[in-house]
Design a protein around this motif. Sequence first.
Motif, PDB file in Angstrom:
ATOM      1  N   MET A 283       0.657  -1.355  -0.108  1.00  0.00           N
ATOM      2  CA  MET A 283       0.037  -0.045  -0.021  1.00  0.00           C
ATOM      3  C   MET A 283       0.800   1.242  -0.086  1.00  0.00           C
ATOM      4  O   MET A 283       1.897   1.187   0.841  1.00  0.00           O
ATOM      5  CB  MET A 283      -0.997   0.083   1.175  1.00  0.00           C
ATOM      6  CG  MET A 283      -1.974   1.166   1.280  1.00  0.00           C
ATOM      7  SD  MET A 283      -3.065   1.087   2.734  1.00  0.00           S
ATOM      8  CE  MET A 283      -3.838  -0.324   2.309  1.00  0.00           C
ATOM      9  N   LYS A 284       0.568   2.074  -0.835  1.00  0.00           N
ATOM     10  CA  LYS A 284       1.410   3.518  -1.021  1.00  0.00           C
ATOM     11  C   LYS A 284       0.868   4.257   0.365  1.00  0.00           C
ATOM     12  O   LYS A 284       0.009   4.138   1.065  1.00  0.00           O
ATOM     13  CB  LYS A 284       0.825   4.337  -2.127  1.00  0.00           C
ATOM     14  CG  LYS A 284       1.003   3.474  -3.302  1.00  0.00           C
ATOM     15  CD  LYS A 284       2.527   3.445  -3.826  1.00  0.00           C
ATOM     16  CE  LYS A 284       2.796   2.927  -5.392  1.00  0.00           C
ATOM     17  NZ  LYS A 284       3.985   2.833  -5.530  1.00  0.00           N
ATOM     18  N   ARG A 285       2.114   4.986   0.757  1.00  0.00           N
ATOM     19  CA  ARG A 285       2.020   5.621   2.038  1.00  0.00           C
ATOM     20  C   ARG A 285       2.393   7.177   1.605  1.00  0.00           C
ATOM     21  O   ARG A 285       3.285   7.534   0.720  1.00  0.00           O
ATOM     22  CB  ARG A 285       3.164   5.503   2.948  1.00  0.00           C
ATOM     23  CG  ARG A 285       3.035   3.970   3.482  1.00  0.00           C
ATOM     24  CD  ARG A 285       3.734   3.748   4.818  1.00  0.00           C
ATOM     25  NE  ARG A 285       3.189   4.466   5.878  1.00  0.00           N
ATOM     26  CZ  ARG A 285       3.917   4.988   6.723  1.00  0.00           C
ATOM     27  NH1 ARG A 285       5.287   5.033   6.916  1.00  0.00           N
ATOM     28  NH2 ARG A 285       3.190   5.528   7.779  1.00  0.00           N
ATOM     29  N   VAL A 286       1.433   8.123   2.149  1.00  0.00           N
ATOM     30  CA  VAL A 286       1.477   9.480   1.905  1.00  0.00           C
ATOM     31  C   VAL A 286       1.433  10.244   3.474  1.00  0.00           C
ATOM     32  O   VAL A 286       0.869   9.896   4.434  1.00  0.00           O
ATOM     33  CB  VAL A 286      -0.053  10.011   1.339  1.00  0.00           C
ATOM     34  CG1 VAL A 286       0.128  11.503   1.333  1.00  0.00           C
ATOM     35  CG2 VAL A 286       0.179   9.437  -0.181  1.00  0.00           C
ATOM     36  N   LEU A 287       2.372  11.259   3.447  1.00  0.00           N
ATOM     37  CA  LEU A 287       2.714  11.847   4.725  1.00  0.00           C
ATOM     38  C   LEU A 287       1.765  13.331   4.558  1.00  0.00           C
ATOM     39  O   LEU A 287       1.991  14.170   3.408  1.00  0.00           O
ATOM     40  CB  LEU A 287       4.005  12.239   4.986  1.00  0.00           C
ATOM     41  CG  LEU A 287       4.345  13.296   6.289  1.00  0.00           C
ATOM     42  CD1 LEU A 287       3.900  12.348   7.463  1.00  0.00           C
ATOM     43  CD2 LEU A 287       5.748  13.616   6.019  1.00  0.00           C
ATOM     44  N   VAL A 288       0.927  13.512   5.378  1.00  0.00           N
ATOM     45  CA  VAL A 288       0.083  14.786   5.066  1.00  0.00           C
ATOM     46  C   VAL A 288       0.642  15.677   6.313  1.00  0.00           C
ATOM     47  O   VAL A 288       0.245  15.431   7.489  1.00  0.00           O
ATOM     48  CB  VAL A 288      -1.521  14.452   5.411  1.00  0.00           C
ATOM     49  CG1 VAL A 288      -2.349  15.807   5.339  1.00  0.00           C
ATOM     50  CG2 VAL A 288      -1.861  13.402   4.303  1.00  0.00           C
ATOM     51  N   VAL A 289       1.120  16.989   5.825  1.00  0.00           N
ATOM     52  CA  VAL A 289       1.711  18.002   6.753  1.00  0.00           C
ATOM     53  C   VAL A 289       0.750  19.134   6.728  1.00  0.00           C
ATOM     54  O   VAL A 289       0.794  19.744   5.748  1.00  0.00           O
ATOM     55  CB  VAL A 289       3.030  18.272   6.374  1.00  0.00           C
ATOM     56  CG1 VAL A 289       3.792  19.018   7.446  1.00  0.00           C
ATOM     57  CG2 VAL A 289       4.189  16.955   6.102  1.00  0.00           C
ATOM     58  N   GLU A 290       0.015  19.201   7.672  1.00  0.00           N
ATOM     59  CA  GLU A 290      -1.096  20.202   7.920  1.00  0.00           C
ATOM     60  C   GLU A 290      -1.322  20.710   9.239  1.00  0.00           C
ATOM     61  O   GLU A 290      -1.520  19.712  10.012  1.00  0.00           O
ATOM     62  CB  GLU A 290      -2.177  19.732   7.064  1.00  0.00           C
ATOM     63  CG  GLU A 290      -3.422  20.745   7.219  1.00  0.00           C
ATOM     64  CD  GLU A 290      -3.367  21.935   6.634  1.00  0.00           C
ATOM     65  OE1 GLU A 290      -3.353  23.099   7.522  1.00  0.00           O
ATOM     66  OE2 GLU A 290      -3.175  21.970   5.390  1.00  0.00           O
ATOM     67  N   ASP A 291      -1.127  21.867   9.664  1.00  0.00           N
ATOM     68  CA  ASP A 291      -1.506  22.335  11.234  1.00  0.00           C
ATOM     69  C   ASP A 291      -2.781  22.289  11.378  1.00  0.00           C
ATOM     70  O   ASP A 291      -3.240  22.560  12.489  1.00  0.00           O
ATOM     71  CB  ASP A 291      -0.569  23.532  11.376  1.00  0.00           C
ATOM     72  CG  ASP A 291      -1.022  24.744  10.625  1.00  0.00           C
ATOM     73  OD1 ASP A 291      -1.327  24.572   9.542  1.00  0.00           O
ATOM     74  OD2 ASP A 291      -1.012  25.850  11.341  1.00  0.00           O
TER      75      ASP A 291
END
Length: 277
Positions: free
Chosen positions: A1-9
Amino acid sequence: MKRVLVVEDDASIHLVVCRYLESAGISTAGATDGVEALNQIRREHFDLILLDLGLPGIHGLDILKQLQDEGSRTKVIVMTGDDAPETILKAVQRQVCRYILKPLDMKSLVELVQYELATQTLPGPIEVLSARPEWIELLVPCDLTSADRIQGFMRHMESDLPEHVRDSIGRAFRELLLNAIEWGGKLDPNHKVRISYLRARRMLMYRIADPGPGFNMETLPHAALGNPQENPLGHLEIRKEMGLRPGGFGIMLVQSLVDELIYNEARNEVVLVKYLD
């Protein structure tokens, strides 16, 4: 499974983005400030990073700079409310994959993430030769992915213009850029198209120079203008045989969308002008 890092405050945006991605079968991890984001990126593998810019701790542009300095090969999509030309150009210099503005269209965002995850190769580097908002100069690899990227970046540079003006300029620029990449650059990402964008108070101008030797429009079998009236669509079959995109009415279309269209003698450089009043 592909992994995505979501960087959001912003907690609500972070939650919605993660839920939409996970519902599409994409694994997500999260970070709410710049320091946490860098720590995770250095500790774990991610296939893609969704990056807000106005983060506490470390600004998103500084994160991009550090990743660039460290030779990171992870694709980054910027998602931000900052449409300042200076910010967009810094993001281009730091080789972001895409630049999308808030408020986010979640369906479009998920589709874009899926597309980038499915595209294994990294996009070629876009070289920024001049980063003044009124005078931008770029070297862009001759491939269709780069054409899509640069059109998205440049459209944000025109965000103050009426929508119908942005649309006509965008369509004209895309057609000329694709012609340069296909014909002059032979779809070879090792070749570069030089793009200049000049913005004055009453005028917008693009200059596109491709790496090819030039051409004579009337002798091109895959161009609409090079075909006799008795077979006006013959060029479409020729374009298909050559592996070119459908279309072929490009120059006639561009002429109808802009105020001036000027070629050099060899026809490997073109200038389009749109008057703004």
